[in-house]
Write a protein that holds these residues in place. Sequence first.
Motif, PDB file in Angstrom:
ATOM      1  N   VAL A 177      33.837  43.962  39.653  1.00  8.48           N
ATOM      2  CA  VAL A 177      34.524  42.582  39.831  1.00  8.48           C
ATOM      3  C   VAL A 177      35.483  42.558  38.897  1.00  8.48           C
ATOM      4  O   VAL A 177      35.777  42.747  37.650  1.00  8.48           O
ATOM      5  CB  VAL A 177      33.657  41.488  39.418  1.00  8.48           C
ATOM      6  CG1 VAL A 177      34.269  40.207  39.679  1.00  8.48           C
ATOM      7  CG2 VAL A 177      32.361  41.501  39.998  1.00  8.48           C
ATOM      8  N   LEU A 178      36.612  42.396  39.450  1.00  6.59           N
ATOM      9  CA  LEU A 178      37.973  42.332  39.013  1.00  6.59           C
ATOM     10  C   LEU A 178      38.616  40.828  38.887  1.00  6.59           C
ATOM     11  O   LEU A 178      38.749  40.086  39.919  1.00  6.59           O
ATOM     12  CB  LEU A 178      39.065  43.062  39.409  1.00  6.59           C
ATOM     13  CG  LEU A 178      39.025  44.728  39.360  1.00  6.59           C
ATOM     14  CD1 LEU A 178      40.224  45.393  40.175  1.00  6.59           C
ATOM     15  CD2 LEU A 178      38.877  44.959  37.984  1.00  6.59           C
ATOM     16  N   ASP A 179      38.728  40.170  37.945  1.00  8.87           N
ATOM     17  CA  ASP A 179      39.408  38.832  37.537  1.00  8.87           C
ATOM     18  C   ASP A 179      40.932  39.130  37.223  1.00  8.87           C
ATOM     19  O   ASP A 179      41.084  39.591  36.082  1.00  8.87           O
ATOM     20  CB  ASP A 179      38.629  37.941  36.502  1.00  8.87           C
ATOM     21  CG  ASP A 179      39.106  36.457  36.751  1.00  8.87           C
ATOM     22  OD1 ASP A 179      40.300  36.250  37.110  1.00  8.87           O
ATOM     23  OD2 ASP A 179      38.317  35.437  36.220  1.00  8.87           O
ATOM     24  N   LEU A 180      41.774  38.782  38.069  1.00  3.69           N
ATOM     25  CA  LEU A 180      43.179  39.207  37.906  1.00  3.69           C
ATOM     26  C   LEU A 180      43.999  38.069  37.388  1.00  3.69           C
ATOM     27  O   LEU A 180      45.244  38.102  37.156  1.00  3.69           O
ATOM     28  CB  LEU A 180      43.796  39.808  39.064  1.00  3.69           C
ATOM     29  CG  LEU A 180      42.997  41.044  39.726  1.00  3.69           C
ATOM     30  CD1 LEU A 180      43.429  41.181  41.126  1.00  3.69           C
ATOM     31  CD2 LEU A 180      42.997  41.726  38.816  1.00  3.69           C
ATOM     32  N   CYS A 186      47.759  41.522  39.866  1.00  7.13           N
ATOM     33  CA  CYS A 186      46.932  41.309  40.915  1.00  7.13           C
ATOM     34  C   CYS A 186      47.238  42.551  41.906  1.00  7.13           C
ATOM     35  O   CYS A 186      46.456  42.695  42.942  1.00  7.13           O
ATOM     36  CB  CYS A 186      47.682  40.187  41.798  1.00  7.13           C
ATOM     37  SG  CYS A 186      46.885  38.632  41.133  1.00  7.13           S
ATOM     38  N   SER A 189      46.019  46.562  39.234  1.00  7.58           N
ATOM     39  CA  SER A 189      44.608  46.966  38.909  1.00  7.58           C
ATOM     40  C   SER A 189      43.844  47.280  40.142  1.00  7.58           C
ATOM     41  O   SER A 189      42.994  48.177  40.154  1.00  7.58           O
ATOM     42  CB  SER A 189      43.737  45.767  38.099  1.00  7.58           C
ATOM     43  OG  SER A 189      44.413  45.666  36.589  1.00  7.58           O
ATOM     44  N   PRO A 190      43.791  46.339  41.302  1.00  7.90           N
ATOM     45  CA  PRO A 190      43.103  46.940  42.561  1.00  7.90           C
ATOM     46  C   PRO A 190      43.361  48.168  43.017  1.00  7.90           C
ATOM     47  O   PRO A 190      42.721  48.920  43.527  1.00  7.90           O
ATOM     48  CB  PRO A 190      43.137  45.540  43.454  1.00  7.90           C
ATOM     49  CG  PRO A 190      43.463  44.429  42.525  1.00  7.90           C
ATOM     50  CD  PRO A 190      44.407  45.035  41.488  1.00  7.90           C
ATOM     51  N   ARG A 194      40.830  51.154  43.646  1.00  6.31           N
ATOM     52  CA  ARG A 194      40.567  51.567  44.736  1.00  6.31           C
ATOM     53  C   ARG A 194      40.858  53.178  45.040  1.00  6.31           C
ATOM     54  O   ARG A 194      40.012  53.797  45.954  1.00  6.31           O
ATOM     55  CB  ARG A 194      41.312  50.570  45.983  1.00  6.31           C
ATOM     56  CG  ARG A 194      40.927  49.303  46.075  1.00  6.31           C
ATOM     57  CD  ARG A 194      41.520  48.460  47.429  1.00  6.31           C
ATOM     58  NE  ARG A 194      41.239  47.256  47.426  1.00  6.31           N
ATOM     59  CZ  ARG A 194      41.722  46.094  47.137  1.00  6.31           C
ATOM     60  NH1 ARG A 194      43.184  46.205  46.662  1.00  6.31           N
ATOM     61  NH2 ARG A 194      41.253  45.088  47.227  1.00  6.31           N
ATOM     62  N   LEU A 200      35.429  46.736  45.151  1.00  7.41           N
ATOM     63  CA  LEU A 200      35.950  45.768  44.528  1.00  7.41           C
ATOM     64  C   LEU A 200      35.697  44.270  44.994  1.00  7.41           C
ATOM     65  O   LEU A 200      35.657  44.045  46.138  1.00  7.41           O
ATOM     66  CB  LEU A 200      37.478  45.497  44.392  1.00  7.41           C
ATOM     67  CG  LEU A 200      38.029  47.016  43.725  1.00  7.41           C
ATOM     68  CD1 LEU A 200      39.365  46.957  43.745  1.00  7.41           C
ATOM     69  CD2 LEU A 200      37.456  47.394  42.212  1.00  7.41           C
ATOM     70  N   LEU A 202      37.115  40.530  44.199  1.00  5.41           N
ATOM     71  CA  LEU A 202      38.234  39.889  43.256  1.00  5.41           C
ATOM     72  C   LEU A 202      38.278  38.596  43.216  1.00  5.41           C
ATOM     73  O   LEU A 202      37.775  37.923  43.875  1.00  5.41           O
ATOM     74  CB  LEU A 202      39.627  40.478  44.229  1.00  5.41           C
ATOM     75  CG  LEU A 202      39.859  41.784  44.452  1.00  5.41           C
ATOM     76  CD1 LEU A 202      41.270  42.069  45.372  1.00  5.41           C
ATOM     77  CD2 LEU A 202      40.004  42.607  43.242  1.00  5.41           C
ATOM     78  N   ASP A 205      43.197  36.447  42.783  1.00  4.20           N
ATOM     79  CA  ASP A 205      44.080  37.339  43.181  1.00  4.20           C
ATOM     80  C   ASP A 205      45.036  36.960  44.262  1.00  4.20           C
ATOM     81  O   ASP A 205      45.818  37.318  45.064  1.00  4.20           O
ATOM     82  CB  ASP A 205      43.328  38.557  43.862  1.00  4.20           C
ATOM     83  CG  ASP A 205      42.535  38.147  44.867  1.00  4.20           C
ATOM     84  OD1 ASP A 205      41.789  36.819  44.748  1.00  4.20           O
ATOM     85  OD2 ASP A 205      42.055  38.660  46.004  1.00  4.20           O
TER      86      ASP A 205
END
Length: 450
Positions: A177-180, A186, A189-190, A194, A200, A202, A205
Amino acid sequence: MGKYFGTDGVRGTYGDTLMNTGFAYRLGSALGRYLAASKRNAMLNAVIGRDTRMSGPNLVDALVQGLNKHGVHVHDLGIVPTPAVAQSVLEQLSDVGIAVTASHNPAQDNGIKLFNSKGCKLTVVEEDALEKLVDAESDSLDDRPLAKSYPLDGAAFYINYLSSLMDQGCLCGWKIVLDLANGATCETSPAVFRRWGAELILIGDNPDGENINKGVGSECPQALCQAVREHKANLGVAHDGDGDRLVVCDEKGELVDGDVLLGIFGLYALKSGALRNNTLVATIQSNLGLDHALRQAGGRVERVDVGDRNVARKMRSLDVNIGGESSGHIIFSDFATTGDGLLAAVKLVELMCKTRKPLSQLRREITLFPQKTLNLKVAEKRPLDTLKKLPRAMEKLEAEFGESGRLLVRYSGTEPKLRLLVEAEDPKVVTKALKSLEKAARADLEVIDS
């Protein structure tokens, strides 16, 4: 702190007397004048990037105008994390790097961070010199040239570099889980995760210029923790608005303290012989459990004042390659010149892969000491060394603690408050010591009880 520069650049509410296009133009012109004086008759180059705030483009244009006035050639990196600006300084052999961002602050704020030709933040002496030049500048519209800059894909450089640190496809089967924070990370990082094959989830984002850090990001990690639990993810990573720090949660959705994270990095580097001079650099805010864990493993912690600039400077002076702050600013100087949230996440994932341990297991290797704090509002911030009872109480406690406890007494830099902090292995000792400090402080100072 200086007239304009704080602990991390210039920052304020957009449109106020400090953070506006007039000030940005004067700062850009002062910076151009400063560079021209230091490199006479040489071509001058700058790189500039920003986060997603609506006020960013206007501030960038004003800075570029000021730089152009002195013949500075500017590459515009677009929306990129702050560490990508520092990296681009080195990639482009630039004389200066500028990040237009207010980091974890709300959208109505903005700021300006500066990097020198080595990708490091400016010294206080350099900032003082710039402040004098800013005050001598005019922000008259008549003096301004048209802003001229050249686009450069700073995100691509950054993505390629970070993704090269681990093998392609190495995270196949991982769920992250990415909190951008609706901020500068935005795109970057993804793209990196990837490339390694991770699935992922998100959060934050969809930046719209006004929602950066709004209920998301490192300051608001509740949604991150919930998403990790819901999706049964291996890891949760949250950035701040400009991506120079991170907050993480383990696969159980439990937040990991920044000092625990810093301790994990230091401990494993020490065990593998990769921690140069067996030293980890932290700030005076970091928990004593960090020192205890490193000392037991044969290493040590060197402390500096708050601010990742201070951490980086001490790391360079001691030839140390890992350091940081409990807030999530972590510096791996073998790979970057400044704090980098994505790089720290990469190094954490790499460690999890090497040890084959989940983060919930790794975190148990660092035990933080019980800590208590107290803020006392005071009528006057009298110098601590002029007081009578408080210094004596501090000296007595420090002698009793030895290496098994720590206290920190300092005034707030922005408020009329005395901050007291005590840590020790025994929570009862902590409570007793804090009461002793409070009693001495009240005897020496006029404390305003609300």
